[in-house]
Scaffold this motif. Structure first.
Motif, PDB file in Angstrom:
ATOM      1  N   ALA A 194      80.091  65.088 110.731  1.00 13.78           N
ATOM      2  CA  ALA A 194      80.293  65.743 109.296  1.00 13.78           C
ATOM      3  C   ALA A 194      79.530  66.901 109.305  1.00 13.78           C
ATOM      4  N   ALA A 195      80.040  67.678 108.171  1.00  8.44           N
ATOM      5  CA  ALA A 195      79.532  68.987 107.943  1.00  8.44           C
ATOM      6  C   ALA A 195      78.156  68.615 106.815  1.00  8.44           C
ATOM      7  N   GLN A 196      78.501  67.764 106.109  1.00  8.42           N
ATOM      8  CA  GLN A 196      77.305  67.210 105.202  1.00  8.42           C
ATOM      9  C   GLN A 196      77.585  65.454 104.863  1.00  8.42           C
ATOM     10  N   LEU A 197      76.435  65.010 105.296  1.00  7.88           N
ATOM     11  CA  LEU A 197      76.582  63.359 104.956  1.00  7.88           C
ATOM     12  C   LEU A 197      75.307  62.934 104.078  1.00  7.88           C
ATOM     13  N   HIS A 198      75.853  62.477 102.886  1.00  7.57           N
ATOM     14  CA  HIS A 198      75.101  61.811 101.746  1.00  7.57           C
ATOM     15  C   HIS A 198      74.854  60.398 102.018  1.00  7.57           C
ATOM     16  N   VAL A 199      73.697  59.906 102.125  1.00  6.15           N
ATOM     17  CA  VAL A 199      73.559  58.505 102.240  1.00  6.15           C
ATOM     18  C   VAL A 199      72.790  57.890 101.062  1.00  6.15           C
ATOM     19  N   VAL A 200      73.667  57.068 100.170  1.00  8.68           N
ATOM     20  CA  VAL A 200      73.049  56.838  98.873  1.00  8.68           C
ATOM     21  C   VAL A 200      72.471  55.240  99.131  1.00  8.68           C
ATOM     22  N   GLN A 201      71.288  55.238  98.939  1.00  9.40           N
ATOM     23  CA  GLN A 201      70.580  54.021  99.143  1.00  9.40           C
ATOM     24  C   GLN A 201      70.096  53.492  97.555  1.00  9.40           C
ATOM     25  N   ARG A 202      70.351  52.193  97.469  1.00  6.96           N
ATOM     26  CA  ARG A 202      69.800  51.902  96.295  1.00  6.96           C
ATOM     27  C   ARG A 202      68.326  51.013  96.623  1.00  6.96           C
ATOM     28  N   THR A 203      68.353  50.317  97.767  1.00 11.55           N
ATOM     29  CA  THR A 203      67.011  49.475  97.904  1.00 11.55           C
ATOM     30  C   THR A 203      66.865  49.867  99.583  1.00 11.55           C
ATOM     31  N   PRO A 204      65.742  50.088  99.881  1.00 13.14           N
ATOM     32  CA  PRO A 204      65.483  50.364 101.350  1.00 13.14           C
ATOM     33  C   PRO A 204      65.532  48.867 102.107  1.00 13.14           C
ATOM     34  N   ALA A 205      65.767  48.954 103.381  1.00  8.08           N
ATOM     35  CA  ALA A 205      65.661  47.927 104.343  1.00  8.08           C
ATOM     36  C   ALA A 205      64.668  47.964 105.364  1.00  8.08           C
ATOM     37  N   TRP A 206      64.036  46.875 105.794  1.00 10.89           N
ATOM     38  CA  TRP A 206      63.337  47.073 107.134  1.00 10.89           C
ATOM     39  C   TRP A 206      64.073  47.397 108.012  1.00 10.89           C
ATOM     40  N   VAL A 207      63.973  47.965 109.052  1.00  9.09           N
ATOM     41  CA  VAL A 207      64.794  48.521 110.155  1.00  9.09           C
ATOM     42  C   VAL A 207      63.618  48.200 111.255  1.00  9.09           C
ATOM     43  N   SER A 208      63.802  47.386 112.379  1.00 11.52           N
ATOM     44  CA  SER A 208      63.471  47.418 113.659  1.00 11.52           C
ATOM     45  C   SER A 208      63.738  48.085 114.724  1.00 11.52           C
ATOM     46  N   PRO A 209      63.058  48.569 115.666  1.00  9.83           N
ATOM     47  CA  PRO A 209      63.588  49.362 116.806  1.00  9.83           C
ATOM     48  C   PRO A 209      64.402  48.367 117.490  1.00  9.83           C
ATOM     49  N   ARG A 210      65.467  48.793 118.193  1.00 12.36           N
ATOM     50  CA  ARG A 210      66.570  48.216 119.161  1.00 12.36           C
ATOM     51  C   ARG A 210      66.430  48.797 120.705  1.00 12.36           C
ATOM     52  N   ILE A 211      65.899  47.909 121.545  1.00 19.03           N
ATOM     53  CA  ILE A 211      66.030  48.565 122.872  1.00 19.03           C
ATOM     54  C   ILE A 211      67.408  47.900 123.359  1.00 19.03           C
ATOM     55  N   ASP A 212      68.094  48.906 123.612  1.00 19.24           N
ATOM     56  CA  ASP A 212      69.581  48.411 124.226  1.00 19.24           C
ATOM     57  C   ASP A 212      69.699  49.224 125.457  1.00 19.24           C
TER      58      ASP A 212
END
Length: 542
Positions: free
Chosen positions: A204-222
């Motif tokens: 994308a030329a510009q990406l807007h991420v619209v967040q209402r409430t943040p989430a806990w995100v843990s790292p993924r070892i893949d």
């Protein structure tokens, strides 16, 4: 006979009707076959199998449970390519099971169940599909799952937007390529969004991420599995079983650490929260952005997400995070709650599913004309998440209060499938018109137990999530561990059920199996189906 069964048009009959060909439907069909029950049909609303893994084809779609735990224990997947399976590979796994077990000719594609009505006299379910096809069966198994129908955000004028509008679970073919060089808005920062945002940010030329409430995100070892590891999984006895068990155990210990009411949970929870906060700061760098991405609720209150790509994507120069909810759309833009106007070419709604009305499009009519959706209202319920009073020979896989926040749903589904196969076998042993349905008191007791246990757990600690209805009742998750649930479902508890027989051309009957405390003037000793029948003027012969 019910009017639905008398309508014009051929009726295809089978002893067991299974709705859905995702993990629930396919797993049930395999285990029925292994139990010698071969007269069944799978009713699939789409033109292909796979359930949620057929529908969710957005870029980056993958499972957040490791591959060797996100498959059936009775059908392991030694050829899994990496730690976490991608959507194409998971769908391919399900398709391989269809072919391996010869199920394809049992599937009726395009058969979207619209209405299912119980015939009291014959002890059969009459099923009508949206395309007019009709089916008739003695048992019906609802394996459609809760992640089925997309939930669109409540944004005024969203349908008036003239650009590209899509939902993550209904991704258009060639969608990522079509976004190249475009201005894109993604609404939501949940499980789908953390996978889709990194991919869109690349084009994308510009990406807007619209967040209402943040989430806990843990790292993924893949990582990818090496050729020798896959060889060992396939050829060396017990290697794959041991590997799967260790993965299950690593996830299972999260329950006492984050989700139980044990005295050590707060200690573990604080430690985990501290680590997650440090992870956000390390990945994001910018203090303001880190603050915007840090939840105010405890880890586990909402689903903990897994990604090592999401936070880095938010640092890219073409990506902007907005912490005001989207409230309105114009033909060319998305308007946020603070009045910010985002001119965009495409809007992607990564806003989840309608989990609080899992059978909204299906009318299921049980004994005495009782409609399941009306009984459920805003609080879906089922005894052990599997059966309902007044709806004989009806079973749910991944039903109410059987979801998880810490482990694989396939483990839960397997326990339910084993229980269902036992129940069907029990009814078949009693005769061709026998039916089973749980006692009303058993359902009430299970719901009360879930509600009582949930009150002291992290899900009730103050956040708003799809686990809860508007009254704050947790109708989605099981309040215990998978080990507890597996033990609970190890045998069909026949004494918790009413065992009836449809009259047919003769007389029907209802039999009550002995149960401690039953039949002493309490609700637990009464049969809800029997009460419904009497209300409607149908008296079973006792």
């Amino acid at each position: 006979m019910a009017p639905e069964a008398q309508a014009a048009g051929p009726v295809e009959e089978a002893e067991v009707l299974i709705a859905g060909t995702g993990f629930s439907g396919i797993g049930t069909a395999i285990q029925l076959q292994r139990a010698g029950i071969r007269d069944f049909l799978l009713l699939e609303r789409a033109a292909a199998v796979g359930g949620v893994w057929r529908d969710n084809t957005y870029p980056g779609a993958a499972c957040d449970i490791p591959s060797h735990l996100y498959c059936f224990s009775f059908e392991p997947n030694p050829d899994a390519s990496r730690t976490y399976g991608r959507q194409p590979e998971i769908k391919s796994y399900l398709e391989s099971l269809i072919d391996k077990h010869g199920l394809r000719d049992r599937i009726r594609f395009g058969a979207a169940v619209a209405r299912s009505v119980w015939d009291d006299s014959e002890g059969r379910w009459n099923v009508q599909c949206a395309d007019g096809r009709r089916f008739r069966g003695r048992f019906q198994i609802i394996g459609a799952g809760p992640l089925r129908d997309p939930r669109w955000p409540q944004v005024k004028g969203l349908r008036d937007f003239k650009g590209s509008l899509s939902h993550s679970s209904r991704w258009p073919e060639g969608g990522l390529e079509a976004l190249a060089g475009k201005r894109v808005a993604v609404i939501g920062t949940g499980a789908s969004a953390v996978q889709i945002v990194p991919e869109i940010s690349k084009v994308a030329a510009q990406l807007h991420v619209v967040q209402r409430t943040p989430a806990w995100v843990s790292p993924r070892i893949d990582t990818e599995y090496s050729a020798w590891a896959k060889w060992a999984f396939r050829h060396v006895p017990f290697v794959l079983q041991a590997h799967r068990f260790l993965i299950w155990l690593a996830h299972e210990i999260r329950y006492p650490m984050l989700f139980s009411d044990g005295k050590w949970r707060p200690v573990f929870a604080r430690s985990i929260e501290r680590q997650l906060r440090e992870w956000i700061k390390m990945e994001v760098g910018d203090e303001g952005l880190a603050a915007a991405l840090t939840p105010s609720y405890a880890p586990g209150c909402k689903r903990i997400l897994s990604s090592s790509d999401f936070y880095p994507a938010l640092r890219l120069p073409n990506v902007s995070l907005h912490t005001q909810a989207a409230t309105e759309a114009t033909p060319s833009s998305l308007v946020l709650a603070d009045g910010t106007n985002l001119e965009v070419d495409a809007i992607i709604c990564a806003t989840g599913f309608v989990v609080d009305a899992p059978l909204a499009a299906v009318t299921i009519v049980g004994q005495g004309g009782v409609v399941l959706s009306e009984v459920w209202g805003a609080r879906p319920r089922a005894y052990l998440g599997v059966t309902m009073p007044g709806f004989p020979n009806t079973f749910f896989v991944m039903g109410p209060n059987t979801g998880l926040g810490h482990n694989s749903m396939i483990v839960m589904a397997e326990a339910q499938i084993g229980y269902i196969v036992q129940a069907i076998s029990k009814a078949r042993a009693r005769g061709p018109r026998a039916w089973v349905a749980p006692r009303e008191g058993k359902l009430d007791g299970f719901v009360a137990e879930c509600d009582s246990r949930h009150r002291g757990l992290v899900w009730a600690s103050g956040c708003s999530s799809w686990y809860l209805n508007e009254a704050g009742e947790n109708f989605s998750l099981y309040p215990g561990s998978t080990a507890e649930y597996i033990w609970r479902m190890r045998r069909f508890d026949s004494e918790a059920y009413i065992h009836g027989e449809a009259p047919g051309t003769g007389g029907g009957k209802v039999e009550e199996e002995a149960e401690a405390g039953a039949g002493e003037g309490t609700d637990a000793g009464r049969a809800a189906p029997q009460l419904v029948q009497r209300r409607r003027g149908v008296s079973p012969l006792l």
